[in-house]
Design a protein around this motif. Structure first.
Motif, PDB file in Angstrom:
ATOM      1  N   SER A  83       0.741  -1.233  -0.048  1.00 40.41           N
ATOM      2  CA  SER A  83       0.073  -0.092  -0.040  1.00 40.41           C
ATOM      3  C   SER A  83       1.076   1.254   0.004  1.00 40.41           C
ATOM      4  N   LEU A  84       1.922   1.330   0.731  1.00 44.95           N
ATOM      5  CA  LEU A  84       2.866   2.427   0.931  1.00 44.95           C
ATOM      6  C   LEU A  84       3.391   2.350  -0.423  1.00 44.95           C
ATOM      7  N   ASN A  85       3.752   1.466  -1.179  1.00 49.29           N
ATOM      8  CA  ASN A  85       4.406   1.798  -2.473  1.00 49.29           C
ATOM      9  C   ASN A  85       3.454   2.382  -3.507  1.00 49.29           C
ATOM     10  N   LYS A  86       2.362   2.065  -3.483  1.00 47.08           N
ATOM     11  CA  LYS A  86       1.160   2.851  -4.193  1.00 47.08           C
ATOM     12  C   LYS A  86       0.935   4.033  -3.909  1.00 47.08           C
ATOM     13  N   THR A  87       0.990   4.628  -2.437  1.00 48.02           N
ATOM     14  CA  THR A  87       0.740   5.720  -2.198  1.00 48.02           C
ATOM     15  C   THR A  87       1.870   6.185  -1.174  1.00 48.02           C
ATOM     16  N   PRO A  88       2.926   6.619  -1.684  1.00 48.23           N
ATOM     17  CA  PRO A  88       4.452   6.872  -0.523  1.00 48.23           C
ATOM     18  C   PRO A  88       3.785   8.006   0.741  1.00 48.23           C
ATOM     19  N   THR A  89       2.805   8.832   0.271  1.00 49.68           N
ATOM     20  CA  THR A  89       2.584  10.038   0.851  1.00 49.68           C
ATOM     21  C   THR A  89       1.444   9.657   2.249  1.00 49.68           C
ATOM     22  N   ASP A  90       0.932   8.328   2.114  1.00 53.07           N
ATOM     23  CA  ASP A  90      -0.072   8.065   3.138  1.00 53.07           C
ATOM     24  C   ASP A  90       0.566   7.820   4.528  1.00 53.07           C
ATOM     25  N   GLN A  91       0.351   8.897   5.352  1.00 51.14           N
ATOM     26  CA  GLN A  91       1.049   8.816   6.608  1.00 51.14           C
ATOM     27  C   GLN A  91       0.381   7.877   7.628  1.00 51.14           C
ATOM     28  N   GLU A  92      -0.763   7.654   7.354  1.00 56.68           N
ATOM     29  CA  GLU A  92      -1.598   6.403   8.244  1.00 56.68           C
ATOM     30  C   GLU A  92      -0.967   5.010   8.069  1.00 56.68           C
ATOM     31  N   VAL A  93      -0.769   4.809   6.717  1.00 54.69           N
ATOM     32  CA  VAL A  93      -0.050   3.617   6.468  1.00 54.69           C
ATOM     33  C   VAL A  93       1.237   3.429   6.978  1.00 54.69           C
ATOM     34  N   ARG A  94       2.157   4.614   6.789  1.00 54.60           N
ATOM     35  CA  ARG A  94       3.491   4.601   7.253  1.00 54.60           C
ATOM     36  C   ARG A  94       3.469   4.417   8.937  1.00 54.60           C
ATOM     37  N   LYS A  95       2.493   4.799   9.515  1.00 61.05           N
ATOM     38  CA  LYS A  95       2.320   4.956  10.964  1.00 61.05           C
ATOM     39  C   LYS A  95       2.043   3.298  11.211  1.00 61.05           C
ATOM     40  N   GLN A  96       1.127   2.693  10.541  1.00 63.10           N
ATOM     41  CA  GLN A  96       0.803   1.415  10.820  1.00 63.10           C
ATOM     42  C   GLN A  96       1.634   0.431  10.521  1.00 63.10           C
ATOM     43  N   LEU A  97       2.676   0.686   9.668  1.00 63.69           N
ATOM     44  CA  LEU A  97       3.952  -0.041   9.359  1.00 63.69           C
ATOM     45  C   LEU A  97       5.020   0.112  10.137  1.00 63.69           C
ATOM     46  N   LEU A  98       5.098   1.381  11.048  1.00 67.82           N
ATOM     47  CA  LEU A  98       6.144   1.537  11.951  1.00 67.82           C
ATOM     48  C   LEU A  98       5.564   0.561  13.128  1.00 67.82           C
ATOM     49  N   GLU A  99       4.288   0.428  13.476  1.00 62.23           N
ATOM     50  CA  GLU A  99       3.696  -0.146  14.509  1.00 62.23           C
ATOM     51  C   GLU A  99       3.984  -1.827  14.458  1.00 62.23           C
ATOM     52  N   GLN A 100       3.661  -2.257  13.231  1.00 58.15           N
ATOM     53  CA  GLN A 100       3.950  -3.437  12.955  1.00 58.15           C
ATOM     54  C   GLN A 100       5.565  -4.010  13.089  1.00 58.15           C
ATOM     55  N   LEU A 101       6.447  -2.949  12.826  1.00 61.23           N
ATOM     56  CA  LEU A 101       7.614  -3.188  12.715  1.00 61.23           C
ATOM     57  C   LEU A 101       8.091  -3.141  14.211  1.00 61.23           C
ATOM     58  N   LYS A 102       7.563  -2.333  15.198  1.00 61.75           N
ATOM     59  CA  LYS A 102       7.801  -2.508  16.565  1.00 61.75           C
ATOM     60  C   LYS A 102       7.361  -3.691  17.362  1.00 61.75           C
ATOM     61  N   GLN A 103       6.357  -4.408  16.616  1.00 63.45           N
ATOM     62  CA  GLN A 103       5.974  -5.571  17.170  1.00 63.45           C
ATOM     63  C   GLN A 103       6.889  -6.646  16.671  1.00 63.45           C
ATOM     64  N   LEU A 104       7.274  -6.534  15.488  1.00 66.66           N
ATOM     65  CA  LEU A 104       8.264  -7.404  15.023  1.00 66.66           C
ATOM     66  C   LEU A 104       9.658  -7.566  15.669  1.00 66.66           C
ATOM     67  N   GLN A 105       9.820  -6.406  16.310  1.00 61.24           N
ATOM     68  CA  GLN A 105      11.087  -6.437  17.079  1.00 61.24           C
ATOM     69  C   GLN A 105      11.412  -7.219  17.954  1.00 61.24           C
ATOM     70  N   GLN A 106       9.995  -7.557  18.695  1.00 62.28           N
ATOM     71  CA  GLN A 106       9.879  -8.529  19.784  1.00 62.28           C
ATOM     72  C   GLN A 106      10.725  -9.845  19.657  1.00 62.28           C
ATOM     73  N   PHE A 107      10.667 -10.287  18.157  1.00 57.29           N
ATOM     74  CA  PHE A 107      11.438 -11.470  17.767  1.00 57.29           C
ATOM     75  C   PHE A 107      12.663 -11.591  18.217  1.00 57.29           C
ATOM     76  N   ASP A 108      13.258 -10.378  18.552  1.00 56.42           N
ATOM     77  CA  ASP A 108      14.801 -10.470  18.930  1.00 56.42           C
ATOM     78  C   ASP A 108      14.890 -11.452  20.098  1.00 56.42           C
ATOM     79  N   LYS A 109      13.786 -11.745  20.879  1.00 56.60           N
ATOM     80  CA  LYS A 109      13.807 -12.651  22.061  1.00 56.60           C
ATOM     81  C   LYS A 109      14.085 -14.040  21.431  1.00 56.60           C
ATOM     82  N   HIS A 110      13.794 -14.361  20.261  1.00 53.36           N
ATOM     83  CA  HIS A 110      14.034 -15.824  19.741  1.00 53.36           C
ATOM     84  C   HIS A 110      15.569 -15.894  19.727  1.00 53.36           C
TER      85      HIS A 110
END
Length: 401
Positions: free
Chosen positions: A118-145
């Motif tokens: 979605s962000l590649n289609k609309t790079p200016t979409d701040q809401e999608v960028r915020k969503q992706l940042l939150e998903q990345l934050k959740q993914l960083q928990q995988f460091d415990k693995h």
């Protein structure tokens, strides 16, 4: 048995020659074709033995060339490793939960792909960028693995495998993934999104995450299940409790693992006498992480304060200190210890930014009354609040608020 071992050793020698040529040859296609039978019959144990040899002959502080070569080789080994009739981890076992956290990680990557597209289609979409940042934050928990592997699994492999050095290469990939996550977070947080840079980081991050999963489940885990007693493997589940698995919650053994003191004998420390229990309480209530390594470079003790900065598990006790650090930085630790042993230095201090905190890491040489080197202690402390102190606050200003 000896005939089988000799055949295996001969194959590993052939694989090592192939790998060395792959790192220098300009005609790799011809080289692969000439070794097609060798590649087609690869076993997990041979990959581990091969990578052990490669790690031992490669400089620890620079694995970039080695990682590029091993990525290509593992791509060639993919089909035979996928077809290998591996033993599956029993349900609710230590390796089972590592596999479950891998699956949960991959599920999160699939969710992230939607936001990335979605962000590649609309790079200016701040809401999608915020969503992706939150998903990345959740993914960083995988460091415990990866922390569980580095602090619980790898020490056990060092005890049971003669060819354990291959795990140092895997640790280096862990650090690559950690850095890629940090870099991606920085790109997504910038005022102006660099789409090309984002896509490059996403591609590298996804590739490494999924590649490590394949290597765990088709090389590392099968060899563990074939060579290490089930009881030993299962004990690692309890050892991983303090770190905790990402995204999944195992059913841990409810057995109380607290230290039990058989008596209340006191130790004369010269400036007073305290019991073993009191010594434990003192160490664990200091606002620092302390790790003690003896004069033989063996980890003997670590404190367990309420808030640890870097993970430690009981699996590191008895482990050589140079196996407790990532391959790219272990040479620095070895240099510090060498300077301490030679009597050239008595301490070394470093400070880093870690998870929005300022961390002070100090190494102190321990010497007896004759000046003989008896080991080193690592003391780690969060100093953000200390750095912000201004003026004075005297004892009489204290209140219990």
């Amino acid at each position: 048995m000896s005939e089988f071992t000799n055949k295996k050793d001969e194959r590993v020698k052939q694989l090592l020659q192939f790998a060395q040529k792959m790192m220098t040859s300009e005609d790799k296609a011809r080289l692969v074709q000439a070794n097609e039978n060798l590649i087609r019959q690869i076993f997990p144990s041979e990959v581990i033995a091969l990578f052990d040899c490669l790690v031992l002959e490669h400089p620890k502080q620079n694995y970039s060339q080695l990682k590029k070569a091993t990525n290509k080789m593992l791509h060639l080994f993919h089909k035979p490793l996928l077809a290998y009739p591996a033993i599956q981890p029993p349900k609710n076992s230590f390796l089972y939960w590592l596999a479950q956290s891998n699956q949960a990680m991959e599920n999160r990557l699939k969710t992230m792909k939607i936001a990335i597209k979605s962000l590649n289609k609309t790079p200016t979409d701040q809401e999608v960028r915020k969503q992706l940042l939150e998903q990345l934050k959740q993914l960083q928990q995988f460091d415990k693995h990866y922390q569980i592997k580095e602090n619980v699994l790898f020490p056990s492999l060092e005890k049971h495998w003669p060819d354990f050095h291959c795990v140092q290469l895997m640790w280096s990939y862990h650090d690559d993934i950690r850095q890629q996550m940090k870099d991606l977070k920085q790109v997504l947080s910038a005022s102006e999104l660099n789409l090309q840079q984002m896509n490059k980081l996403v591609g590298d991050l996804f590739f490494n995450l999924l590649a490590i999963r394949f290597r765990e489940e088709h090389i590392l885990f099968p060899q563990i299940l074939e060579t290490i007693p089930e009881k030993t493997i299962q004990s690692l589940l309890e050892d991983s409790r303090e770190i905790g698995f990402p995204f999944v919650v195992p059913a841990y053994d409810s057995t109380d693992s607290d230290v039990v003191f058989s008596n209340d004998l006191h130790v004369n420390l010269g400036t007073g006498q305290v019991s073993a229990k009191q010594i434990q309480l003192i160490f664990n209530h200091l606002p620092v992480d302390i790790t003690f390594v003896d004069e033989h470079d063996t980890v003997r003790f670590f404190s367990t304060p309420k808030k640890r900065i870097f993970p430690r598990t009981k699996a590191i006790i008895g482990r050589k200190v140079h196996h407790c650090h990532p391959p790219e930085s272990v040479h620095v630790v070895e240099e510090i210890v060498s300077e301490f042993k030679a009597g050239k230095q008595d301490q070394a201090s470093f400070w880093i930014n870690f998870k929005d905190e300022k961390i002070l890491i100090q190494y102190f040489a321990l010497r007896d009354e004759l000046g003989e080197y008896k080991g080193v202690i690592e003391v780690t402390q969060e100093i953000g609040a200390i750095r912000e102190l201004k003026g004075e606050k005297r004892l009489l200003d204290w209140s219990a608020e």
